[in-house]
Each structure stands twice: as structure tokens, then as C-alpha cells.
Design a protein around this motif. Structure first.
Motif, PDB file in Angstrom:
ATOM      1  N   HIS A   1     -15.605  33.255 -94.869  1.00 50.33           N
ATOM      2  CA  HIS A   1     -16.946  32.576 -95.359  1.00 50.33           C
ATOM      3  C   HIS A   1     -17.651  33.959 -96.271  1.00 50.33           C
ATOM      4  O   HIS A   1     -18.582  33.654 -97.434  1.00 50.33           O
ATOM      5  CB  HIS A   1     -17.644  32.550 -94.518  1.00 50.33           C
ATOM      6  CG  HIS A   1     -18.132  33.714 -93.285  1.00 50.33           C
ATOM      7  ND1 HIS A   1     -19.593  34.073 -93.199  1.00 50.33           N
ATOM      8  CD2 HIS A   1     -17.700  34.124 -91.854  1.00 50.33           C
ATOM      9  CE1 HIS A   1     -19.493  35.074 -92.216  1.00 50.33           C
ATOM     10  NE2 HIS A   1     -18.787  35.125 -92.526  1.00 50.33           N
TER      11      HIS A   1
ATOM     12  N   GLY B   1     -18.744  33.722-100.289  1.00 47.05           N
ATOM     13  CA  GLY B   1     -19.366  32.682-100.546  1.00 47.05           C
ATOM     14  C   GLY B   1     -20.475  33.694-101.533  1.00 47.05           C
ATOM     15  O   GLY B   1     -21.321  33.513-102.593  1.00 47.05           O
TER      16      GLY B   1
ATOM     17  N   LEU C   1     -22.746  32.470-105.426  1.00 48.72           N
ATOM     18  CA  LEU C   1     -23.732  32.314-104.859  1.00 48.72           C
ATOM     19  C   LEU C   1     -24.528  33.577-105.881  1.00 48.72           C
ATOM     20  O   LEU C   1     -25.669  33.068-106.491  1.00 48.72           O
ATOM     21  CB  LEU C   1     -24.398  32.937-103.324  1.00 48.72           C
ATOM     22  CG  LEU C   1     -23.659  31.541-102.860  1.00 48.72           C
ATOM     23  CD1 LEU C   1     -23.727  31.595-100.927  1.00 48.72           C
ATOM     24  CD2 LEU C   1     -23.945  30.189-102.929  1.00 48.72           C
TER      25      LEU C   1
ATOM     26  N   LEU D   1     -32.824  39.966 -92.314  1.00 46.54           N
ATOM     27  CA  LEU D   1     -32.917  38.397 -91.982  1.00 46.54           C
ATOM     28  C   LEU D   1     -31.880  37.805 -92.146  1.00 46.54           C
ATOM     29  O   LEU D   1     -31.803  36.655 -91.499  1.00 46.54           O
ATOM     30  CB  LEU D   1     -34.262  38.540 -92.704  1.00 46.54           C
ATOM     31  CG  LEU D   1     -34.892  36.833 -92.750  1.00 46.54           C
ATOM     32  CD1 LEU D   1     -35.432  37.019 -92.214  1.00 46.54           C
ATOM     33  CD2 LEU D   1     -35.679  36.489 -94.048  1.00 46.54           C
ATOM     34  N   PHE D   2     -31.813  37.936 -93.741  1.00 42.38           N
ATOM     35  CA  PHE D   2     -30.012  37.300 -93.315  1.00 42.38           C
ATOM     36  C   PHE D   2     -28.768  37.755 -93.806  1.00 42.38           C
ATOM     37  O   PHE D   2     -28.974  39.425 -94.913  1.00 42.38           O
ATOM     38  CB  PHE D   2     -30.099  35.780 -94.469  1.00 42.38           C
ATOM     39  CG  PHE D   2     -31.503  35.994 -95.342  1.00 42.38           C
ATOM     40  CD1 PHE D   2     -32.380  35.292 -95.646  1.00 42.38           C
ATOM     41  CD2 PHE D   2     -30.971  36.890 -96.919  1.00 42.38           C
ATOM     42  CE1 PHE D   2     -33.827  35.722 -96.208  1.00 42.38           C
ATOM     43  CE2 PHE D   2     -32.265  37.073 -97.920  1.00 42.38           C
ATOM     44  CZ  PHE D   2     -33.317  36.067 -97.369  1.00 42.38           C
TER      45      PHE D   2
ATOM     46  N   THR E   1     -23.794  37.239 -98.198  1.00 38.68           N
ATOM     47  CA  THR E   1     -23.845  35.446 -98.762  1.00 38.68           C
ATOM     48  C   THR E   1     -25.311  34.721 -98.707  1.00 38.68           C
ATOM     49  O   THR E   1     -25.253  33.817 -99.862  1.00 38.68           O
ATOM     50  CB  THR E   1     -23.367  34.745 -97.143  1.00 38.68           C
ATOM     51  OG1 THR E   1     -21.951  35.381 -97.619  1.00 38.68           O
ATOM     52  CG2 THR E   1     -22.639  32.886 -98.447  1.00 38.68           C
ATOM     53  N   GLU E   2     -26.300  34.588 -97.425  1.00 41.57           N
ATOM     54  CA  GLU E   2     -27.393  33.615 -97.222  1.00 41.57           C
ATOM     55  C   GLU E   2     -28.621  33.979 -98.114  1.00 41.57           C
ATOM     56  O   GLU E   2     -28.825  33.172 -98.961  1.00 41.57           O
ATOM     57  CB  GLU E   2     -28.038  33.905 -95.915  1.00 41.57           C
ATOM     58  CG  GLU E   2     -27.200  32.975 -94.571  1.00 41.57           C
ATOM     59  CD  GLU E   2     -27.244  33.368 -93.577  1.00 41.57           C
ATOM     60  OE1 GLU E   2     -26.740  32.458 -92.979  1.00 41.57           O
ATOM     61  OE2 GLU E   2     -28.174  34.301 -93.652  1.00 41.57           O
TER      62      GLU E   2
ATOM     63  N   ALA F   1     -27.673  32.541-101.806  1.00 42.16           N
ATOM     64  CA  ALA F   1     -27.854  31.039-101.653  1.00 42.16           C
ATOM     65  C   ALA F   1     -29.906  31.489-102.162  1.00 42.16           C
ATOM     66  O   ALA F   1     -29.741  30.359-102.319  1.00 42.16           O
ATOM     67  CB  ALA F   1     -27.762  30.490-100.558  1.00 42.16           C
ATOM     68  N   VAL F   2     -30.269  32.241-100.905  1.00 42.96           N
ATOM     69  CA  VAL F   2     -31.793  32.213-101.295  1.00 42.96           C
ATOM     70  C   VAL F   2     -32.602  32.390-102.615  1.00 42.96           C
ATOM     71  O   VAL F   2     -33.154  31.910-103.436  1.00 42.96           O
ATOM     72  CB  VAL F   2     -32.591  33.352-100.233  1.00 42.96           C
ATOM     73  CG1 VAL F   2     -33.816  33.696-100.675  1.00 42.96           C
ATOM     74  CG2 VAL F   2     -32.378  31.985 -98.957  1.00 42.96           C
TER      75      VAL F   2
ATOM     76  N   ALA G   1     -30.297  31.959-105.955  1.00 40.22           N
ATOM     77  CA  ALA G   1     -30.311  31.013-106.120  1.00 40.22           C
ATOM     78  C   ALA G   1     -30.659  30.247-106.121  1.00 40.22           C
ATOM     79  O   ALA G   1     -31.636  29.901-107.573  1.00 40.22           O
ATOM     80  CB  ALA G   1     -28.182  30.632-106.040  1.00 40.22           C
ATOM     81  N   THR G   2     -31.541  29.484-104.687  1.00 40.19           N
ATOM     82  CA  THR G   2     -32.572  28.858-104.764  1.00 40.19           C
ATOM     83  C   THR G   2     -33.746  28.863-105.478  1.00 40.19           C
ATOM     84  O   THR G   2     -34.623  28.115-106.266  1.00 40.19           O
ATOM     85  CB  THR G   2     -33.055  28.540-103.653  1.00 40.19           C
ATOM     86  OG1 THR G   2     -31.370  28.168-103.091  1.00 40.19           O
ATOM     87  CG2 THR G   2     -33.507  27.315-102.995  1.00 40.19           C
TER      88      THR G   2
ATOM     89  N   VAL H   1     -26.239  26.620 -97.015  1.00 43.50           N
ATOM     90  CA  VAL H   1     -26.903  27.454 -96.754  1.00 43.50           C
ATOM     91  C   VAL H   1     -27.977  27.876 -96.684  1.00 43.50           C
ATOM     92  O   VAL H   1     -28.650  28.066 -96.007  1.00 43.50           O
ATOM     93  CB  VAL H   1     -26.116  28.422 -98.123  1.00 43.50           C
ATOM     94  CG1 VAL H   1     -26.451  30.456 -97.443  1.00 43.50           C
ATOM     95  CG2 VAL H   1     -24.477  28.772 -97.672  1.00 43.50           C
TER      96      VAL H   1
ATOM     97  N   LEU I   1     -17.369  27.154 -95.733  1.00 42.55           N
ATOM     98  CA  LEU I   1     -17.625  28.004 -96.966  1.00 42.55           C
ATOM     99  C   LEU I   1     -16.203  28.813 -96.658  1.00 42.55           C
ATOM    100  O   LEU I   1     -15.959  28.675 -98.138  1.00 42.55           O
ATOM    101  CB  LEU I   1     -18.780  29.440 -96.549  1.00 42.55           C
ATOM    102  CG  LEU I   1     -19.876  29.352 -97.266  1.00 42.55           C
ATOM    103  CD1 LEU I   1     -20.679  30.587 -96.548  1.00 42.55           C
ATOM    104  CD2 LEU I   1     -20.088  29.556 -97.899  1.00 42.55           C
ATOM    105  N   ALA I   2     -15.650  29.271 -96.200  1.00 39.35           N
ATOM    106  CA  ALA I   2     -13.973  29.584 -96.546  1.00 39.35           C
ATOM    107  C   ALA I   2     -13.135  29.091 -96.749  1.00 39.35           C
ATOM    108  O   ALA I   2     -12.886  29.003 -97.704  1.00 39.35           O
ATOM    109  CB  ALA I   2     -13.800  30.170 -94.094  1.00 39.35           C
TER     110      ALA I   2
ATOM    111  N   ILE J   1     -14.415  27.650-100.906  1.00 44.12           N
ATOM    112  CA  ILE J   1     -14.104  28.570-101.703  1.00 44.12           C
ATOM    113  C   ILE J   1     -12.809  28.527-101.895  1.00 44.12           C
ATOM    114  O   ILE J   1     -12.469  28.855-103.443  1.00 44.12           O
ATOM    115  CB  ILE J   1     -14.176  30.340-100.924  1.00 44.12           C
ATOM    116  CG1 ILE J   1     -15.684  30.540-100.929  1.00 44.12           C
ATOM    117  CG2 ILE J   1     -13.526  31.159-101.895  1.00 44.12           C
ATOM    118  CD1 ILE J   1     -17.191  30.941-101.485  1.00 44.12           C
TER     119      ILE J   1
END
Lengths: 414, 178
Positions: A40, A43, A47, A225-226, A229-230, A233-234, A236-237, B38, B59-60, B63
Motif C-alpha cells: 500500500h 500508493g 497519488l 495526522l495521516f 499515501t493518505e 490522496a488528500v 489530490a482531492t 483513501v 491499495l497493494a 498498484i
């Protein structure tokens, strides 16, 4: 030859030669392809790339430049400093230097030319300061290095802050010094101030969204806080909403962004897959130990190794792109650096700075190509841009030396 | 990332454009889905104290899928990094040799990707037959076989594209000899 296939082939043939069994080699290939990026953590690649593409679409770069321009336009060489500062701010929301180079070529170069700046200087500043894109977090190169070295992306992002800011400072100081001592190199003539600058409030309004995004993404990651990877995503959003609010997105544009993101992602991930097989081959062959032994035999300890490593990276910078250089050199250099007791995060930052010098040096200075291509001005050729970028490459060497002399710069006690 | 755009002349490689684009489109949608996934996880966790199950497993898997969905189109668009200093020089001075070297380079790529596709087939069959999954039974599970199928498909299409490019390059080389 494609760098990834070259790495895969040498990995495959190397394992075959060492183990004398083609079957083992082939199954390692299959394993690399299915397992190397199956985590993961990876990711972060799509992102953050997506975030960078969206940020470029949202014209955040132009806003950064407008605000910085207001601050610095009164100074001699002010627009150069403004470009550097705007790049530094923009770099905090993008992880790719190419994006910075393309954006600021369109925004800053015409303005500087209109103000009587010399073309060589104008394009040099843009190409030179574009390297901040991958030096100030988030950075695609730091992400790739983190994977190779099994360091956390967050640690790499933290370590990049001070060197990135230092680089921006050295660039700005250099521009101001040259503008004062040899103004002819910067500006051919100084027409009166063109349009009046923006008000302070206006500047703040321009910068508010980008600062918010930086705070959200980097603040969120640093603050725990994250995860990285998160954060991607944040980011990108956030960038998506920003671009949407500015009416910079229609369906075709969104699709184009996604396609671009996919291609950059695939290229990087495929390189990582290739590097993992290559790394395994090197380890099987015992090359890192061999190299270490040779180094020790030659009486070269950490310093000698570092200098040799950086020289190789700089040399490769003339023929390969940044990500490829990392993937070719780090698998061999990392175990040695580790055995010599070097801090691997610091080692990564130093390597990345050296890699990025390659973006500015001929014949394969990618940033220079991007600036020239984006500009599309027949009067300003590759040679001009390379000449303009050369002082910045020198400034980068200076910062590299500083980082070598004072490792603490890249190691914040956080 | 850089790379020369493909030759303007229509060739075998261009006929593969449609499947390459289709796979890439699926890959792009998957990236979009990841962002949403996410985001939902963060929102659910921070606001409702209810994270989405299985995000890190998904996610894994995704990808790997994204990589192999995008790979053919990335190669086609000339976005796979390559060192082409020498080749570019050849293009102008020795077009015939340039074509031959290009063909050899792409043949190597084709062989490699074909091998990868072939050695990935047993993994796909195994995942299908034994219904392999990620996650924990009873909580969240996702089957592995779709990703393995994407791997085989993407690798095979990339191999086909490399091969088509090699044939095109040979053709160019032969034409420039005349």
C-alpha cells in the motif's frame, strides 16, 4: 535502450549466470513483477503524481509568481528572485521538476523579457529553479529513494526541507549579487515599472489556496495526522477542488490529467520493479561486499566512497533521467553506505541533489529541454538555456558541498 | 521522463493503439478510485471513527494492476525513460543501422515481456483454482486473480507492442537501405 528493460535483462541474465539455472532467474522475474510494488506504500506514487498534475492545471504556479513578483519587483534582478521564490512555494505542492519548468516557462519568461531581462538569464532562472520541485517535499525522487532504501517517505520529506530552502536562498542570493555587481548580465535595460504591482491583500488572496494546500498535506504528514499515501490522496482531492473552483477543469482536461498521471506512474513503478530484480542480482553476486572490500583496500573510507558515488551520479546525470539514475546507482551504493555507517536519509538527500544537477547539465538536461520545448521560441535555443542554467548548476554544487560538510542540515531533530 | 514520440509513418505498432488505450483508461479510472477510497477511509476514520476495511490490501493490489494496465500505453506514448543519445546520433547519420539497433532493442524488450507474461500464468491459475484472497476471512477479502490476470494481459500486450515496434524498425531500416 529502455532503462527498465536494461535493468531487468541484466538482472535476469546475472541471476542465470550466478545460479546456473534459467528457471530460478525466470521465477525471480515473475516475483519481482508481482511483489516489488505490491504494497500500500506505493500508493504515494500515483497519488502525488496526480496531485502535481492537478496543481499545474489549477494555475497555482501563476498565482505564486504573481504574489512573489509583487514582493520583489523593486529589487534589481527582482523578477529572478520572484521566480525562485514562486518555484519554492510551488514545489511544496508538486513533486516533479518538469511540471515546475513547464509552468514557469509560460508564466515568468515572457514577463522577464518584457521587462528587459536578458533571455539567457530569464530562461536560466526558470530552468535552474525548477529543480526545487523535486528537492522541496513532496518529491517523486524522495519517494523512489525511500522505497529503494527502505526509509520512510515521511523521514525523507522532513529531511528535504532545510536543503530545499537553503537551495532557494543560495539561488536568490546569487541572483541579487550578480544583479548588483554585473547588472548587464541580468537586465539589458530597465524600462520604468510596467503595470502597478498588486496590493498586499491581493497577494495574500492569491497565495491563500496554495498555502492551505501545503499546510493540509505536508502539515498532515509531518503532524502524524495521516500517512504519506493518505497525504497524497488528500492533496489530490484538494488540488482537484481548487482546479474545479477556478473552472480550470472540463471533462477532457480531467481525462488528460488522469492519462498523464497513469503514464508517469507506470514508468516509475516499472523502473522500481526492474530495480528490485537488479538489486537482488547484485546481492546474489555479492557485488556490494566486493566494492566495499575494494574501497577499504584502497584506503578509501566514507569520504572517498561518497565522492566516488557522487561523481558517478553526476556523470550519469549527463545521459540518464533522474529516476533512472537513482535506480541504477542506489542498489549498489546503499549497502556500502550502510556498512560505512552513513545516515541513509542524509545519503538520500545528498544523492538527490547530485541527481538533480543532471537536470541542468548537457547533453541530457531534462529541465533545459522542457524549458526550450515549452518556450518554442526559435531565437532561444538549447545552447542559450544550458548557458543560462550553468550558474545554477554551480550553485547546486555549492549546496551539495555544504550538505557534505554539515550533514546536520538534512537531519532535523524531529 | 522522456522518449521520442513514435515514428509518424503508420506501422504495425499503431494497430495496437486501441487495446493499449483501453487498458490505460481502466488504469486511470483505478487511480481515481484509489483517491476516493483513501479519502473515504480518512473521513470515516476521523469523523465517524469507522475506517474503511481493507484499504491497505486494496491499495497493494491496485498498484500492481495500475502498473500493468498503464504499461503498454506508456511504452506506446514514448514515456518509458530510455537513454537515446547514441541512437539519436545514428538516426541522422546511419539510418539503416539505426533501424537495426532499434529493432534489436525492441526485440529484447519483447522477449523479456513475453517471458514475464508466460511465467506469470501459473500464478494466475493458482490464484483462480485455489481462490486466493487478501485480507482476513470474515472481515474483508478481495480475490487475487483479477490482478494476476491484468499482469499477464498487460505484459503480453507490452510484448506485442515491442515486437510490432521491432518489425516496424526493421521495415524502416530496409527502406532506408534503398
Amino acid at each position: 535502450m529502455h532503462v527498465a528493460t536494461a535493468l531487468l535483462l541484466s538482472g535476469l541474465l546475472g541471476v542465470w549466470a550466478i545460479r546456473g539455472d534459467a528457471g530460478i532467474a525466470a521465477s525471480l522475474l515473475a516475483r519481482a513483477a508481482s511483489d516489488a510494488v505490491s504494497d500500500h506504500l506505493f500508493g504515494v506514487v500515483p497519488l502525488f503524481v496526480l496531485m502535481g498534475q492537478l496543481v499545474a492545471t489549477a494555475e497555482i504556479g501563476r498565482d505564486c509568481y504573481r504574489a512573489a513578483e509583487r514582493l520583489f519587483r523593486g529589487l534589481p534582478g527582482g523578477l529572478g528572485v520572484a521566480t525562485v521564490v514562486a518555484n519554492a512555494v510551488f514545489a511544496a505542492v508538486t513533486g516533479i521538476s518538469i511540471a515546475s519548468a513547464a509552468v514557469f516557462t509560460r508564466v515568468a519568461v515572457p514577463e522577464m523579457l518584457a521587462m528587459g531581462y536578458r533571455p539567457t538569464f530569464a530562461v536560466g532562472v526558470v530552468a535552474g529553479s525548477s529543480i526545487l520541485g523535486m528537492l522541496i517535499p513532496p518529491s517523486l525522487l524522495m519517494i523512489v529513494y525511500a522505497f529503494l532504501a527502505e526509509q520512510s517517505v515521511r523521514a525523507m520529506f522532513l529531511a528535504g526541507i532545510v536543503p530545499g530552502l537553503l537551495m532557494a536562498l543560495v539561488f536568490s542570493a546569487g541572483i541579487l549579487a550578480v544583479a548588483r555587481l554585473a547588472p548587464g548580465l541580468v537586465q539589458e535595460c530597465r524600462p520604468g515599472m510596467a503595470a502597478a504591482g498588486l496590493g498586499a491583500l491581493e497577494g495574500l488572496r492569491l497565495l491563500a489556496p496554495v498555502l492551505l494546500l501545503v499546510l493540509l498535506v505536508l502539515g498532515g504528514i509531518y503532524g502524524g495526522l495521516f500517512t504519506a499515501t493518505e497525504g497524497g490522496a488528500v492533496g489530490a482531492t484538494g488540488a482537484f477542488l481548487l482546479a474545479l473552483a477556478r473552472r480550470r477543469l472540463d471533462r477532457a482536461r480531467v481525462w488528460q490529467v488522469l492519462v498523464e498521471t497513469g503514464q508517469v506512474t507506470a514508468a516509475v513503478l516499472f523502473l522500481i520493479v526492474a530495480a528490485s530484480l537488479y538489486t537482488r542480482m547484485l546481492a546474489l553476486a555479492g557485488l556490494p561486499e566486493l566494492a566495499l572490500g575494494a574501497l577499504r583496500g584502497a584506503g578509501l573510507e566514507a569520504t572517498g566512497f561518497l565522492l566516488a558515488h557522487l561523481a558517478i551520479v553526476l556523470l550519469l546525470g549527463t545521459i540518464l533521467d533522474s529516476t533512472s539514475i537513482l535506480l541504477v546507482t542506489v542498489p549498489l551504493a546503499l549497502p556500502i553506505a550502510q556498512a560505512l555507517g552513513l545516515d541513509l536519509v542524509w545519503f538520500g538527500i545528498v544523492t538527490i541533489v547530485a541527481v538533480e544537477i543532471g537536470l541542468l547539465t548537457p547533453p541530457f538536461g531534462l529541465s533545459v529541454y522542457v524549458v526550450t520545448g515549452t518556450l518554442g521560441d526559435p531565437r532561444i535555443g538549447l545552447g542559450t538555456v544550458f548557458a543560462g542554467a550553468a550558474p545554477f548548476a554551480l550553485a547546486m554544487l555549492l549546496v551539495l558541498a555544504l550538505l557534505l560538510a554539515f550533514p546536520g542540515l538534512a537531519l532535523l531533530p524531529l | 521522463m522522456s522518449g521520442a514520440p513514435g515514428p509518424a509513418a503508420a506501422g504495425l505498432a499503431d494497430r495496437l493503439a486501441a487495446p493499449c488505450r483501453a487498458l490505460a483508461a481502466a488504469g486511470s479510472l483505478l487511480i481515481l478510485a484509489l483517491v476516493v477510497l483513501v479519502d473515504l477511509d480518512i473521513l470515516g476514520r476521523e469523523l465517524l471513527a469507522r475506517p474503511v476495511r481493507g484499504v491497505s490490501e486494496l491499495l497493494a493490489l491496485s498498484i500492481v494492476a495500475i502498473l500493468f494496465l498503464q504499461l503498454p500505453e506508456t511504452l506506446r506514448a514514448g514515456r518509458l525513460p530510455r537513454s537515446e543519445l547514441l541512437l539519436d546520433r545514428l538516426r541522422g547519420t546511419r539510418p539503416r543501422l539505426h533501424g537495426l539497433v532499434e529493432a534489436a532493442v525492441h526485440l529484447a524488450g519483447a522477449g523479456l515481456m513475453m517471458l514475464l507474461a508466460v511465467v506469470s500464468v501459473p500464478g494466475l491459475l493458482e490464484a483462480w483454482r485455489e481462490e486466493l484472497y487478501v485480507g482476513a476471512a470474515g472481515d474483508f477479502t478481495a480475490p487475487i486473480w483479477p490482478v494476476r490476470a491484468v499482469m499477464v494481459t498487460g505484459a503480453a500486450l507490452t510484448a506485442a507492442l515491442f515486437l510490432a515496434r521491432a518489425v516496424d524498425a526493421l521495415g524502416r531500416s530496409a527502406r532506408s537501405a534503398r
